[in-house]
Design a protein around this motif. Structure first.
Motif: not given
Length: 353
Positions: A214-215, A271-272, A277-279, A284-286
Motif C-alpha cells: 500500500t505504501a 524508493v525503488a 521508506p515508501a511510507s 510527505v507527498t500527500a
C-alpha cells in the motif's frame, strides 16, 4: 535483463525525439492539432519498435495503454477542432481507462473490487490535470519529458523494460517537440498531446506499482502526479486573477514545475532502490499536495473576500463623501480649474475681487 533491453529505453527515446522533431520541422504556422498527432505517432512508433526489437513480443499492458491513449488523443483532437460536451469527454476517458484496467494496469490499494473504480477515477483525474499544463506556456512538454525520463529509470530498476521503453519514448518525443511548442508563432501541442501524455504517464505509474504494498502504491502514484497537481493549482490561481488584473508570464511556471518533477522523480528512484521508506515519502507527498491545494483555495477565497471588502469600503466612502463634502454652490469661490488637453497652454489666471 539483457544489455540490449537495458539500452532499449534510451534508443526508443532518441528515435521518438527525432521523429517528433522531423514531424514538426516543416510546419511554419500555428496548427492547434498537429502537435498532439505528431507526439502520439512518434511515441507509439518508437515504443512499439523498441519493445519488439530489444525486449520481445509486445506486452499486453503496453498495447492497451497505447490504444487507449490514442483514443484519448483523438478525443482531444475533436475537442480542439470543435466543441465537445464535458460529459462526453469524461465518458470516453472513463471507457479508455476501464479498458486499461482490465488489462492489468490498475491501482491495487485494497485488493478488492474497489480497485477498479478507484483506478478509473485516478487515471481520468490525472489525465485532465496534465491537460491543464498545456495552458502554462510550454510546461507540458518539459514536465512530461522529465517525468517520463524518471519513470523509465524507475522501471529499469524494478525490472520492467516494457514500461521503461514506453516512458522513455514519451520523454524523447516531448523533448523533440519542446522547441516548437515554446517558439512564438509555431506549433502548440494542444489538448490532444496533453491528454495523451497525461494518460500514458498515469498508466505507466499505475503499472509499475500494481501488486505491491500500500505504501509503495501510494508513493508511486502521488510522486509523478504532484507536478500535475501543482500545475492545476497554478492554472486555477491565474484564471482567478484574470477577472481583476492580468497575471504574470506563464513561462515562469515551466522551470518550477520541472523542478518539482525532478524532485519527485529522484524520490521515486530512491524508493525503488530501497534507500528511503515508501511510507514516509507517501506521507510527505500527500501532505505537500494537500498544503498546495489548501493554499490555492484559501488564497482564492481571501482574494474574493478582499474584493467584496473593497466594494463595500468604496460604497461607504462614497456615502461619507456625499454627506460631508460641501455642495458645488457652497464651495468657496476662487480659481476654477479647467480641463485641458496635452498640448494646449494653460488658461490665463483670472483675478477676482
Amino acid at each position: 535483463m539483457t544489455p540490449l533491453a537495458a539500452l532499449a529505453p534510451a534508443l526508443a527515446g532518441a528515435v521518438a525525439g527525432l521523429l517528433a522533431a522531423a514531424g514538426l520541422r516543416p510546419v511554419r504556422r500555428t496548427v492547434p492539432y498537429l502537435g498532439g498527432v505528431t507526439l502520439a505517432a512518434a511515441t507509439a512508433g518508437a515504443a512499439v519498435t523498441g519493445t519488439m526489437v530489444a525486449v520481445g513480443p509486445l506486452d499486453r499492458r503496453v498495447s492497451a495503454v497505447l490504444l487507449a491513449a490514442a483514443a484519448v488523443a483523438l478525443l482531444g483532437l475533436i475537442a480542439d477542432v470543435g466543441a465537445l460536451p464535458l460529459v462526453t469527454r469524461l465518458i470516453v476517458e472513463s471507457v479508455a481507462a476501464g479498458g486499461v484496467v482490465l488489462c492489468g494496469v490498475q491501482v491495487t490499494l485494497t485488493g478488492d473490487w474497489l480497485d477498479g473504480p478507484v483506478s478509473v477515477m485516478w487515471i481520468v483525474a490525472m489525465t485532465n490535470a496534465y491537460g491543464l499544463l498545456d495552458r502554462l506556456g510550454g510546461a507540458l512538454a518539459a514536465v512530461a519529458a522529465v517525468t517520463g525520463a524518471f519513470l523509465a529509470g524507475t522501471a529499469l530498476v524494478l525490472g520492467d523494460p516494457s514500461l521503461a521503453v514506453l516512458a522513455a519514448a514519451l520523454a524523447g518525443a516531448c523533448l523533440g517537440a519542446l522547441p516548437y511548442g515554446r517558439a512564438r508563432g509555431r506549433v502548440r501541442l494542444g489538448p490532444s498531446a496533453s491528454l495523451f501524455a497525461g494518460f500514458v504517464l498515469t498508466c505507466t505509474a499505475a503499472g509499475l506499482t500494481a501488486g505491491r504494498g500500500t505504501a509503495v502504491v501510494a508513493s508511486g502514484l502521488l510522486l509523478p502526479a504532484l507536478s500535475a497537481i501543482v500545475g492545476a493549482g497554478v492554472y486555477a490561481v491565474r484564471r482567478s486573477r484574470r477577472a481583476d488584473r492580468p497575471a504574470g508570464p506563464a513561462r515562469k511556471a515551466s522551470p518550477a514545475l520541472c523542478g518539482v518533477s525532478a524532485g519527485t522523480g529522484t524520490a521515486g528512484l530512491a524508493v525503488a532502490l530501497g534507500w528511503v521508506p515508501a511510507s514516509a515519502v507517501a506521507a510527505v507527498t500527500a501532505a505537500t499536495a494537500a498544503a498546495l491545494l489548501c493554499y490555492t483555495r484559501l488564497r482564492h477565497g481571501f482574494r474574493c473576500a478582499r474584493l467584496r471588502h473593497d466594494s463595500v469600503y468604496a460604497r461607504l466612502m462614497g456615502a461619507w463623501m456625499a454627506v460631508w463634502m460641501p455642495a458645488r454652490e457652497d464651495r468657496p469661490r476662487g480659481r476654477v480649474p479647467r480641463p485641458r488637453s496635452a498640448g494646449t497652454p494653460p488658461p490665463p489666471v483670472v483675478r477676482r475681487g
